[in-house]
Design an enzyme around this catalytic site. Structure first.
Site, PDB file in Angstrom:
ATOM      1  N   ASP A   1       0.855  -1.181   0.000  1.00 31.24           N
ATOM      2  CA  ASP A   1       0.000   0.000   0.000  1.00 31.24           C
ATOM      3  C   ASP A   1       0.899   1.242   0.000  1.00 31.24           C
ATOM      4  O   ASP A   1       1.800   1.347  -0.824  1.00 31.24           O
ATOM      5  CB  ASP A   1      -0.961  -0.058   1.197  1.00 31.24           C
ATOM      6  CG  ASP A   1      -2.020   1.029   1.190  1.00 31.24           C
ATOM      7  OD1 ASP A   1      -3.022   0.884   0.470  1.00 31.24           O
ATOM      8  OD2 ASP A   1      -1.844   2.034   1.902  1.00 31.24           O
TER       9      ASP A   1
ATOM     10  N   HIS B   1      -7.109  -6.560  -1.034  1.00 33.30           N
ATOM     11  CA  HIS B   1      -6.039  -5.588  -0.827  1.00 33.30           C
ATOM     12  C   HIS B   1      -5.047  -5.995   0.256  1.00 33.30           C
ATOM     13  O   HIS B   1      -3.863  -5.686   0.169  1.00 33.30           O
ATOM     14  CB  HIS B   1      -6.649  -4.230  -0.478  1.00 33.30           C
ATOM     15  CG  HIS B   1      -5.640  -3.143  -0.323  1.00 33.30           C
ATOM     16  ND1 HIS B   1      -4.844  -2.719  -1.371  1.00 33.30           N
ATOM     17  CD2 HIS B   1      -5.280  -2.392   0.752  1.00 33.30           C
ATOM     18  CE1 HIS B   1      -4.057  -1.740  -0.955  1.00 33.30           C
ATOM     19  NE2 HIS B   1      -4.285  -1.532   0.330  1.00 33.30           N
TER      20      HIS B   1
END
Length: 321
Positions: free
Chosen positions: A103, A293
């Protein structure tokens, strides 16, 4: 069970909290977390890498946990975030490292690869691909592409707005962000909507984050709230200006890129993912099925397998630091 040790370093004008594991003689592997996570998101990788003989370092990035969380938005520029890790490497005497980020930790890792071609000999990135320096600030492109509709990154831009919403009930915010699905980020709604308004809080914890695990995430965010983490999103223009000297550079290190097939970031950055090999010539990439994610947790076993195999070829544990 692998033991994690914490140390506090004074670097780059802040206190940086770092958790580590593995033999002191092991080659250093850095694991940089993203939003809104913590060092503990790497718990499975820290264990696997330490058991394989590496010395692993997982900092609480600026704005999180026991690390400093400056109020000033400008304190979260990309080169400043990189300087935190560079200062820590200096303090620890690291001259040859593997740098891995997920991320927001991925852009820090990508930039460290460009800034430190001698010390960062191997790279890994998860979820966020490398697209090089755009022709203009990314936030300008986002604003134009989302006229009349909600975009969470655009919503995060005005200081005080998103943190007022997210800090009002940090446990609810984290339950939705960590335990929700991609609709949290991509669900269509009007431009003037709030980020998490109207969403139902999950009634159970995800398989990869039980109640005890979640408590670590919650303690991390409760320490300073969301202001620091959100400031990471507020420097796109400054970052673009300050990295002009890196324009056009390739990432030349052996690089592993991992992406979940259901990751909303992968959907938003599909073109960049496709073209990334032109900028990262020694790239090895994998798309993990049935994965969103939070890739290093959702598919921890597979991620560990790919990491250890990649490092075994490009950064063997028997090397000399």
């Amino acid at each position: 069970m692998t033991a994690f040790q914490q140390q506090l370093l004074d670097v780059n004008g802040i206190t940086l909290s770092i958790y580590s594991a593995g033999p002191d003689s092991g080659r250093p592997v850095w694991l940089l977390h993203g939003f809104p996570e913590c060092w503990y998101s790497w718990r499975s990788q820290m264990t696997a890498l330490a058991e394989a003989g590496y010395r692993v370092y997982a900092p609480e990035m600026r704005g999180y946990g026991d690390s400093s969380a400056p109020e000033d938005v400008a304190a979260y520029q990309i080169l400043t975030l990189c300087a935190d890790i560079q200062g820590a490497m200096d303090a620890l005497g690291h001259t040859d490292v593997c740098m891995i980020g997920h991320d927001w930790g991925a852009p820090v890792a990508w930039h460290l690869g460009l800034l430190e071609p001698e010390r960062v000999s191997v790279l890994g990135a998860m979820s966020v691909p490398f697209g090089g320096r755009p022709k203009r600030p990314a936030i300008d492109i986002m604003r134009e592409a989302n006229v009349g509709r909600f975009n969470y990154i655009v919503y995060f831009q005005e200081p005080g707005v998103a943190e007022a919403e997210l800090n009002a009930d940090i446990e609810r915010s984290m339950r939705l962000l960590i335990g929700g699905n991609s609709d949290v980020f991509l669900h269509p709604k009007p431009a003037d909507a709030q980020f998490l308004a109207g969403l139902d809080v999950p009634t159970t914890y995800p398989e990869w984050c039980n109640e005890q695990d979640f408590a670590v995430y919650l303690r991390t965010l409760n320490k300073h709230g969301f202001h620091g983490p959100l400031n990471w999103y507020r420097n796109f223009e400054v970052n673009w200006q300050s990295t002009e000297f890196l324009a056009g550079r390739q990432v030349l290190q052996p690089t592993l890129f991992l992406l979940g097939e259901d990751d909303p970031v992968g959907k938003l950055e599909a073109y960049t993912v496709k073209k990334m090999g032109e900028l990262v010539p020694r790239l090895e990439s994998h798309v993990l099925s049935e994965c969103g994610h939070w890739i290093q947790n959702e598919r921890a076993g597979r991620v560990n397998e790919l990491l250890l195999e990649f490092l075994g070829r490009h950064y063997p544990r028997a090397g000399i630091v």
